[in-house]
Design an enzyme around this catalytic site. Sequence first.
Site, PDB file in Angstrom:
ATOM      1  N   LEU A 105      -6.856 -30.904  26.219  1.00 25.29           N
ATOM      2  CA  LEU A 105      -6.205 -29.872  25.311  1.00 25.29           C
ATOM      3  C   LEU A 105      -6.691 -29.962  23.689  1.00 25.29           C
ATOM      4  O   LEU A 105      -6.809 -30.956  23.563  1.00 25.29           O
ATOM      5  CB  LEU A 105      -4.810 -30.173  25.430  1.00 25.29           C
ATOM      6  N   HIS A 106      -6.972 -28.792  23.351  1.00 29.16           N
ATOM      7  CA  HIS A 106      -7.189 -28.999  21.755  1.00 29.16           C
ATOM      8  C   HIS A 106      -6.837 -27.772  20.832  1.00 29.16           C
ATOM      9  O   HIS A 106      -7.274 -26.721  21.563  1.00 29.16           O
ATOM     10  CB  HIS A 106      -8.694 -29.793  21.461  1.00 29.16           C
ATOM     11  N   TRP A 107      -6.431 -27.821  19.876  1.00 30.73           N
ATOM     12  CA  TRP A 107      -6.427 -26.831  19.099  1.00 30.73           C
ATOM     13  C   TRP A 107      -7.693 -26.414  17.956  1.00 30.73           C
ATOM     14  O   TRP A 107      -8.333 -27.673  17.707  1.00 30.73           O
ATOM     15  CB  TRP A 107      -5.279 -26.895  17.869  1.00 30.73           C
TER      16      TRP A 107
END
Length: 163
Positions: free
Chosen positions: A119-121
Site C-alpha cells: 500500500l502507498h499514498w
Amino acid sequence: MKQLWAPWRMAYVDQNSKEAGCIFCNKLQGNDPRDALVLATTPHSMAMLNKYPYNNGHLLLAPKRHEKNLSGLSADEFNDLNDALRRSVHILRQVLNPGGINLGMNLGKCAGAGIEDHLHWHVVPRWEGDTNFMPVVTETRVMPQHLLDSYDRLQPHFRYLSI
Ligand SMILES: [Zn+2]
C-alpha cells in the site's frame, strides 16, 4: 492535457522501473536513507520521494509492514499512516508552497497500482501550469540530481515526522 492525475500512467512508469523485490521494503532495509530518498520513518510508516516523480516533491507514503490491503492494517498502523500523511501535506505546503496537492492511493492493478502488493499514498504537489511536467519526466525517467536537491531541501523539515 488538462489533468495531471493519471494513475494508469503511474503504473506505466512504475513498470518501467521494476527492481527485484518490493521497493518499499528494500528501501527500509538500506543503510543510506538519502540514497534511498527516504525522508522519514515513523513507528509504522515511511515517507520517501518518488524516484519517478510526476512533479517536484512527489512523495510516497507507505506502512513499514508489507501489506496490500487497507483493511489489513491495524488501527495503530492506519492512524500512524494518516498522521504521516497529514504532517507531510503540511510540510510540503510550508516548504514548496504549491498551489494545490493531489493525494491518491491506487488499490490493485486495474486501479493503476504499479506496486500493488505494498500500500502507498501518492502525494503530488501542484502548481498552475505544471501539466507539461509529466511527459518530460516520462521521457527522461530519472533525474538524480534534481531528486537529491529536493531531498536535501525537504529532509530537514521531515525530521520531526520521525520523532
Ligand atoms: Zn513491501
